[in-house]
Design an enzyme around this catalytic site. Structure first.
Site, PDB file in Angstrom:
ATOM      1  CG  ASP A  33      24.013   1.357  -4.582  1.00 24.77           C
ATOM      2  OD1 ASP A  33      23.798   0.786  -3.507  1.00 24.77           O
ATOM      3  OD2 ASP A  33      23.143   2.043  -5.170  1.00 24.77           O
ATOM      4  CB  ILE A  34      21.496   0.829  -9.392  1.00 21.74           C
ATOM      5  CG1 ILE A  34      21.083   1.074 -10.831  1.00 21.74           C
ATOM      6  CG2 ILE A  34      20.370   1.138  -8.431  1.00 21.74           C
ATOM      7  CD1 ILE A  34      20.050   0.099 -11.360  1.00 21.74           C
ATOM      8  CD  GLU A  99      16.104   1.778   0.231  1.00 20.98           C
ATOM      9  OE1 GLU A  99      16.475   1.441  -0.908  1.00 20.98           O
ATOM     10  OE2 GLU A  99      16.126   2.944   0.648  1.00 20.98           O
ATOM     11  CB  VAL A 100      17.878  -4.971  -1.068  1.00 21.07           C
ATOM     12  CG1 VAL A 100      17.933  -6.310  -1.780  1.00 21.07           C
ATOM     13  CG2 VAL A 100      17.623  -3.841  -2.067  1.00 21.07           C
ATOM     14  CG  HIS A 104      23.114  -5.114   0.950  1.00 19.73           C
ATOM     15  ND1 HIS A 104      21.849  -5.571   1.266  1.00 19.73           N
ATOM     16  CD2 HIS A 104      23.045  -3.762   1.021  1.00 19.73           C
ATOM     17  CE1 HIS A 104      21.052  -4.543   1.502  1.00 19.73           C
ATOM     18  NE2 HIS A 104      21.752  -3.426   1.378  1.00 19.73           N
ATOM     19  CG  HIS A 106      25.776   0.057   1.425  1.00 16.76           C
ATOM     20  ND1 HIS A 106      25.040   0.627   0.406  1.00 16.76           N
ATOM     21  CD2 HIS A 106      24.874  -0.591   2.197  1.00 16.76           C
ATOM     22  CE1 HIS A 106      23.763   0.340   0.566  1.00 16.76           C
ATOM     23  NE2 HIS A 106      23.635  -0.391   1.650  1.00 16.76           N
TER      24      HIS A 106
HETATM   25  P1  AMP Z   1      19.895  -0.869   1.678  1.00  7.85           P
HETATM   26  O1  AMP Z   1      19.092   0.373   1.915  1.00  7.85           O
HETATM   27  O2  AMP Z   1      21.056  -1.011   2.618  1.00  7.85           O
HETATM   28  O3  AMP Z   1      19.019  -2.119   1.637  1.00  7.85           O
HETATM   29  O4  AMP Z   1      20.574  -0.682   0.261  1.00  7.85           O
HETATM   30  C1  AMP Z   1      20.098  -1.209  -0.929  1.00  7.85           C
HETATM   31  C2  AMP Z   1      20.959  -0.619  -2.016  1.00  7.85           C
HETATM   32  O5  AMP Z   1      20.741  -1.367  -3.198  1.00  7.85           O
HETATM   33  C3  AMP Z   1      20.648   0.853  -2.359  1.00  7.85           C
HETATM   34  O6  AMP Z   1      21.823   1.634  -2.175  1.00  7.85           O
HETATM   35  C4  AMP Z   1      20.227   0.789  -3.830  1.00  7.85           C
HETATM   36  O7  AMP Z   1      20.670   1.907  -4.581  1.00  7.85           O
HETATM   37  C5  AMP Z   1      20.872  -0.510  -4.294  1.00  7.85           C
HETATM   38  N1  AMP Z   1      20.236  -1.157  -5.424  1.00  7.85           N
HETATM   39  C6  AMP Z   1      18.913  -1.419  -5.601  1.00  7.85           C
HETATM   40  N2  AMP Z   1      18.699  -2.056  -6.767  1.00  7.85           N
HETATM   41  C7  AMP Z   1      19.926  -2.230  -7.332  1.00  7.85           C
HETATM   42  C8  AMP Z   1      20.382  -2.836  -8.535  1.00  7.85           C
HETATM   43  N3  AMP Z   1      19.536  -3.394  -9.418  1.00  7.85           N
HETATM   44  N4  AMP Z   1      21.703  -2.834  -8.807  1.00  7.85           N
HETATM   45  C9  AMP Z   1      22.573  -2.261  -7.937  1.00  7.85           C
HETATM   46  N5  AMP Z   1      22.194  -1.697  -6.777  1.00  7.85           N
HETATM   47  C10 AMP Z   1      20.898  -1.655  -6.480  1.00  7.85           C
END
Ligand code: AMP
Length: 114
Positions: A33-34, A99-100, A104, A106
């Site tokens: 995770d970034i 958010e994405v 996924h 974690h």
């Molecule tokens: P969620 O809130 O469960 O959708 O988590 C999305 C996660 O993606 C967050 O923890 C972000 O820090 C992570 N994230 C967003 N962009 C990137 C990226 N380019 N590379 C790795 N992780 C990312």
């Protein structure tokens, strides 16, 4: 909700932006995770276009689902989290705070977690 091909994980899968890869299978990818929220914070994503947990389990072939969780387990071992323990989290939709919009999981560990 239709799958959004412009989401950040879709771009990673297409090789348009880099990721810090941890492991890969034919149908899933694990990367750091970034913005890590623990000393170990790894994301595991399927390579197919699944918006969230429900879409993945409704739409993915059974073998893809099994393969996905095998990669999660492999990463837990590989990251040395088995003995100390770890947390798996997946968010879905607005109430879940996702958010994405690409399914996924974690993997969080390496320290005592709340
Ligand atoms: P969620 O809130 O469960 O959708 O988590 C999305 C996660 O993606 C967050 O923890 C972000 O820090 C992570 N994230 C967003 N962009 C990137 C990226 N380019 N590379 C790795 N992780 C990312």
């Amino acid at each position: 909700m239709p799958y959004d091909e412009t989401n950040i994980f879709a771009k990673i899968l297409r090789g348009e932006i880099p990721c810090n890869k941890v492991a890969e299978s034919p149908t899933a990818l694990a990367f750091h995770d970034i913005h890590p929220k623990a000393s170990v914070h790894i994301l595991v994503i399927p390579k197919g276009p699944y918006t969230d947990f429900v879409a993945f389990h409704e739409q993915a072939p059974e073998k893809t689902i099994v393969d996905f969780y095998q990669l999660v387990n492999q990463v837990v071992e590989q990251a040395g989290l088995r003995d100390g323990g770890f947390k798996l989290v997946t968010r879905s939709g607005v109430d879940g705070g996702q958010e994405v919009p690409h399914f996924h999981v974690h993997i969080l560990g390496g320290q005592k977690l709340d």
